[in-house]
Design an enzyme around this catalytic site. Structure first.
Site, PDB file in Angstrom:
ATOM      1  N   GLU A  22      32.367 -24.209  54.807  1.00 52.24           N
ATOM      2  CA  GLU A  22      32.302 -22.932  55.760  1.00 52.24           C
ATOM      3  C   GLU A  22      32.496 -21.886  54.930  1.00 52.24           C
ATOM      4  O   GLU A  22      31.748 -20.806  55.502  1.00 52.24           O
ATOM      5  CB  GLU A  22      33.475 -23.251  56.650  1.00 52.24           C
ATOM      6  CG  GLU A  22      33.616 -22.074  57.621  1.00 52.24           C
ATOM      7  CD  GLU A  22      34.893 -22.373  58.582  1.00 52.24           C
ATOM      8  OE1 GLU A  22      35.440 -21.408  59.211  1.00 52.24           O
ATOM      9  OE2 GLU A  22      35.386 -23.493  58.543  1.00 52.24           O
ATOM     10  N   VAL A  23      33.187 -21.648  53.793  1.00 53.57           N
ATOM     11  CA  VAL A  23      33.306 -20.563  53.048  1.00 53.57           C
ATOM     12  C   VAL A  23      31.947 -20.153  52.314  1.00 53.57           C
ATOM     13  O   VAL A  23      31.480 -19.077  52.610  1.00 53.57           O
ATOM     14  CB  VAL A  23      34.235 -20.780  51.906  1.00 53.57           C
ATOM     15  CG1 VAL A  23      34.319 -19.603  50.965  1.00 53.57           C
ATOM     16  CG2 VAL A  23      35.809 -20.967  52.699  1.00 53.57           C
ATOM     17  N   ASP A  44      28.216 -32.366  49.644  1.00 57.63           N
ATOM     18  CA  ASP A  44      28.486 -32.204  51.134  1.00 57.63           C
ATOM     19  C   ASP A  44      28.049 -31.123  51.512  1.00 57.63           C
ATOM     20  O   ASP A  44      28.396 -29.871  51.424  1.00 57.63           O
ATOM     21  CB  ASP A  44      30.052 -32.451  51.072  1.00 57.63           C
ATOM     22  CG  ASP A  44      30.243 -33.777  50.595  1.00 57.63           C
ATOM     23  OD1 ASP A  44      29.748 -34.726  50.860  1.00 57.63           O
ATOM     24  OD2 ASP A  44      31.389 -33.930  49.914  1.00 57.63           O
ATOM     25  N   PRO A 224      51.775  21.161  53.459  1.00 58.30           N
ATOM     26  CA  PRO A 224      52.584  21.294  52.666  1.00 58.30           C
ATOM     27  C   PRO A 224      52.466  20.422  51.292  1.00 58.30           C
ATOM     28  O   PRO A 224      53.654  20.430  50.587  1.00 58.30           O
ATOM     29  CB  PRO A 224      53.812  21.096  53.411  1.00 58.30           C
ATOM     30  CG  PRO A 224      53.441  19.884  54.443  1.00 58.30           C
ATOM     31  CD  PRO A 224      52.134  20.465  54.691  1.00 58.30           C
ATOM     32  N   ASP A 247      44.036  26.902  45.763  1.00 53.98           N
ATOM     33  CA  ASP A 247      45.188  27.519  45.163  1.00 53.98           C
ATOM     34  C   ASP A 247      45.842  26.517  44.581  1.00 53.98           C
ATOM     35  O   ASP A 247      45.795  25.477  44.485  1.00 53.98           O
ATOM     36  CB  ASP A 247      46.138  28.211  46.538  1.00 53.98           C
ATOM     37  CG  ASP A 247      45.682  29.557  46.815  1.00 53.98           C
ATOM     38  OD1 ASP A 247      44.500  29.878  46.319  1.00 53.98           O
ATOM     39  OD2 ASP A 247      45.992  29.821  47.737  1.00 53.98           O
ATOM     40  N   LYS A 269      47.624  31.571  42.004  1.00 57.84           N
ATOM     41  CA  LYS A 269      48.386  32.481  41.800  1.00 57.84           C
ATOM     42  C   LYS A 269      49.832  31.894  41.458  1.00 57.84           C
ATOM     43  O   LYS A 269      50.261  31.176  42.345  1.00 57.84           O
ATOM     44  CB  LYS A 269      48.158  33.710  42.326  1.00 57.84           C
ATOM     45  CG  LYS A 269      46.753  34.351  42.530  1.00 57.84           C
ATOM     46  CD  LYS A 269      46.925  35.810  43.099  1.00 57.84           C
ATOM     47  CE  LYS A 269      47.381  35.673  44.605  1.00 57.84           C
ATOM     48  NZ  LYS A 269      46.117  34.963  45.150  1.00 57.84           N
ATOM     49  N   GLY A 300      47.616  26.172  50.433  1.00 54.30           N
ATOM     50  CA  GLY A 300      48.550  25.278  50.674  1.00 54.30           C
ATOM     51  C   GLY A 300      49.214  25.794  51.715  1.00 54.30           C
ATOM     52  O   GLY A 300      49.059  27.034  52.226  1.00 54.30           O
ATOM     53  N   GLY A 301      49.801  24.823  52.558  1.00 58.72           N
ATOM     54  CA  GLY A 301      50.374  25.227  53.917  1.00 58.72           C
ATOM     55  C   GLY A 301      49.322  25.540  54.824  1.00 58.72           C
ATOM     56  O   GLY A 301      48.490  25.097  55.199  1.00 58.72           O
ATOM     57  N   THR A 330      52.348  24.592  57.868  1.00 58.77           N
ATOM     58  CA  THR A 330      53.025  25.408  57.006  1.00 58.77           C
ATOM     59  C   THR A 330      54.271  24.826  56.291  1.00 58.77           C
ATOM     60  O   THR A 330      54.866  23.948  56.829  1.00 58.77           O
ATOM     61  CB  THR A 330      53.355  26.684  57.512  1.00 58.77           C
ATOM     62  OG1 THR A 330      53.882  27.675  56.754  1.00 58.77           O
ATOM     63  CG2 THR A 330      54.593  26.616  58.722  1.00 58.77           C
ATOM     64  N   MET A 382      58.880  30.949  48.778  1.00 56.63           N
ATOM     65  CA  MET A 382      59.483  31.699  47.551  1.00 56.63           C
ATOM     66  C   MET A 382      60.487  32.181  47.162  1.00 56.63           C
ATOM     67  O   MET A 382      60.950  33.222  46.504  1.00 56.63           O
ATOM     68  CB  MET A 382      58.113  32.446  47.053  1.00 56.63           C
ATOM     69  CG  MET A 382      56.551  31.911  47.120  1.00 56.63           C
ATOM     70  SD  MET A 382      55.222  33.130  47.401  1.00 56.63           S
ATOM     71  CE  MET A 382      55.187  33.688  49.218  1.00 56.63           C
ATOM     72  N   GLY A 411      58.162  19.283  48.414  1.00 57.88           N
ATOM     73  CA  GLY A 411      58.404  18.861  49.837  1.00 57.88           C
ATOM     74  C   GLY A 411      57.356  17.716  50.371  1.00 57.88           C
ATOM     75  O   GLY A 411      56.173  18.302  50.265  1.00 57.88           O
TER      76      GLY A 411
END
Length: 467
Positions: A22-23, A44, A224, A247, A269, A300-301, A330, A382, A411
């Site tokens: 079967e496989v 077989d 985040p 960024d 930055k 980001g955010g 954010t 910040m 986070g």
């Protein structure tokens, strides 16, 4: 990558399958779909393979395996319960540089079968490198459910018209614009509904229309940190980008989701480090968009929360460049949620105020009489830049020295660290935290110990911290 995903052309190529249970039958079905010439060695033979033999879709050549059977064979499937025989076949195939798959024995495979979603000619192949087949099955089910059965017809028609489109539009960006316009039109829906003639009429109409290259700037909030928090729309846009300007806070995990042939340019930055100016970023955005490129500005955010997104879109508007905005989660929202700190709560805070620890260009002073109101949660982006000054000003204007604070770094990621303390301990606590970090001030911080779900609490020098 543990394996390189490739698609093999097996048309009219000889494949040897040793075993006929079967496989083996399941593998043979795939091989026949790929139009391979299948030879079988087995003592077989199961009823399903007997039917294939009767229909002359496969050939049976012997009861027992002989090395001579490997001559002119492109790849081999060993699907027997005889481990010694499987190992013998594996070693011989390796020596002869023949691709070999010993079923259910990953250590004896030079290739493995992926989980396949067939929308021919569109094929989606998924693999967990043999580590998590149940997870793979769940993923396949989810992906298969969102891919219409007739989606392959869309690709088939596009394939027939590809050379015509290439001759009509000599410029690569013009061709890209045409295909994007076509696949975003009603053409696709007509094909999916079986209305192929109407679909082709739409295709012809779009070819005849002037295809002026129009650049675009799309602001995308990357969230985040955790790539799971990226929005579906953000992912779609990132997959359509020609250029991505990203960024400092955008992780490699998120960048890996950008379209593979898009150009990624770092424009991050960071305080205290030499970096590209905002004016140069804006000029670069406009320059690229005027070349007719789809430019994604990945931040980001959320790009409208201390992300200078407004400044960049003002410049785009002044330059008559089309733009879109894809909001992101954010940091104030994402990090507070992953720290178990609700920013508002009927018993603790009636509102929330977002501020930045950076000074404005014109040195505008914060309204400390508003910020010191204890009925509001204060979220400082910040915050490490002027943490001590912020603490002193808040205490001077009425916030209690004992006001709870939380400093969160990395986070929403596996490296998240949350340090809990008091407002008058802010300088001491920031020395224990990584940068960049987010500062939350207010009574809602008291809920962290009770509601923290992402990490377990530990104690450090009488300061509560999750790490």
């Amino acid at each position: 990558m543990d394996y390189l995903p490739v698609f093999l052309d097996l048309k009219n190529k000889y494949v040897l399958v040793v075993g006929a249970g079967e496989v083996a039958f399941n593998k043979i079905k795939l091989l026949l779909c790929a139009k391979a010439v299948v030879n079988i060695v087995a003592k077989d033979i199961c009823s399903e393979i007997r039917s294939l033999l009767f229909e002359k879709k496969v050939s049976w050549i012997s009861n027992e395996f002989q090395i001579s059977y490997l001559k002119n064979i492109f790849l081999v499937i060993a699907a027997t319960s005889n481990t010694k025989l499987n190992e013998k076949i594996f070693k011989k195939c390796n020596k002869l540089k023949i691709l070999i798959n010993v079923v259910d024995d990953q250590s004896k495979c030079s290739f493995i079968f992926p989980s396949i979603i067939d929308r021919s000619p569109l094929i989606v192949a998924l693999s967990s490198s043999g580590t998590a087949p149940v997870l793979l099955r769940l993923l396949r089910k989810k992906i298969e459910s969102i891919l219409p059965m007739r989606l392959g017809d869309v690709a088939r028609i596009a394939g027939k018209w590809r050379s015509i489109v290439k001759n009509h539009f000599s410029n690569f960006l013009e061709r890209k614009y045409f295909w994007e316009k076509l696949f975003n039109s009603i053409f696709v829906q007509y094909v999916l509904n079986g209305k192929e003639k109407k679909a082709i009429s739409i295709l012809k109409k779009i070819i005849k229309e002037p295809s002026r290259l129009i650049g675009e700037i799309i602001l995308v909030g990357a969230g985040p940190g955790n790539s799971d928090l990226l929005t579906l729309r953000a992912l779609q846009v990132m997959q359509e980008a020609d250029v991505v300007l990203y960024d400092n806070l955008v992780s490699q995990e998120i960048l890996n989701l950008v379209r593979r042939d898009a150009k990624c340019i770092y424009v991050g930055k960071r305080a205290g480090l030499k970096s590209i100016t905002q004016d140069k970023i804006i000029k670069l955005l406009i320059f690229l968009a005027k070349q007719g490129k789809k430019v994604v500005r990945l931040k980001g955010g959320d790009s409208f929360i201390f992300g200078r997104g407004g400044e960049e879109l003002e410049a785009a508007k002044n330059a008559n460049i089309n733009f879109q905005v894809v909001p992101g989660i954010t940091a104030g929202i994402g990090l507070s949620a992953y720290s178990g700190i609700p920013l508002t709560h009927r018993d603790y805070a009636q509102g929330v105020i977002f501020i930045t620890g950076c000074k404005c260009i014109n040195n505008t002073s914060n309204n400390w009489s508003v910020l010191c109101d204890s009925s509001y949660t204060l979220v400082v982006y910040m915050g490490s830049l002027n943490a001590l000054k912020i603490s002193e000003k808040l205490i001077l204007h009425g916030r209690l020295k004992s006001t709870p604070i939380a400093i969160i770094s990395n986070g929403t990621t596996i490296n998240q660290k949350v340090i809990i303390g008091r407002l008058d301990e802010i300088d001491k606590i920031f020395k224990l935290s990584a940068s960049p970090s987010l500062l939350i001030i207010g009574q809602v911080v008291l809920l962290h110990k009770k509601l923290a779900w992402f990490k377990k609490l530990t104690n450090l020098n009488n300061i509560e911290t999750t790490s």
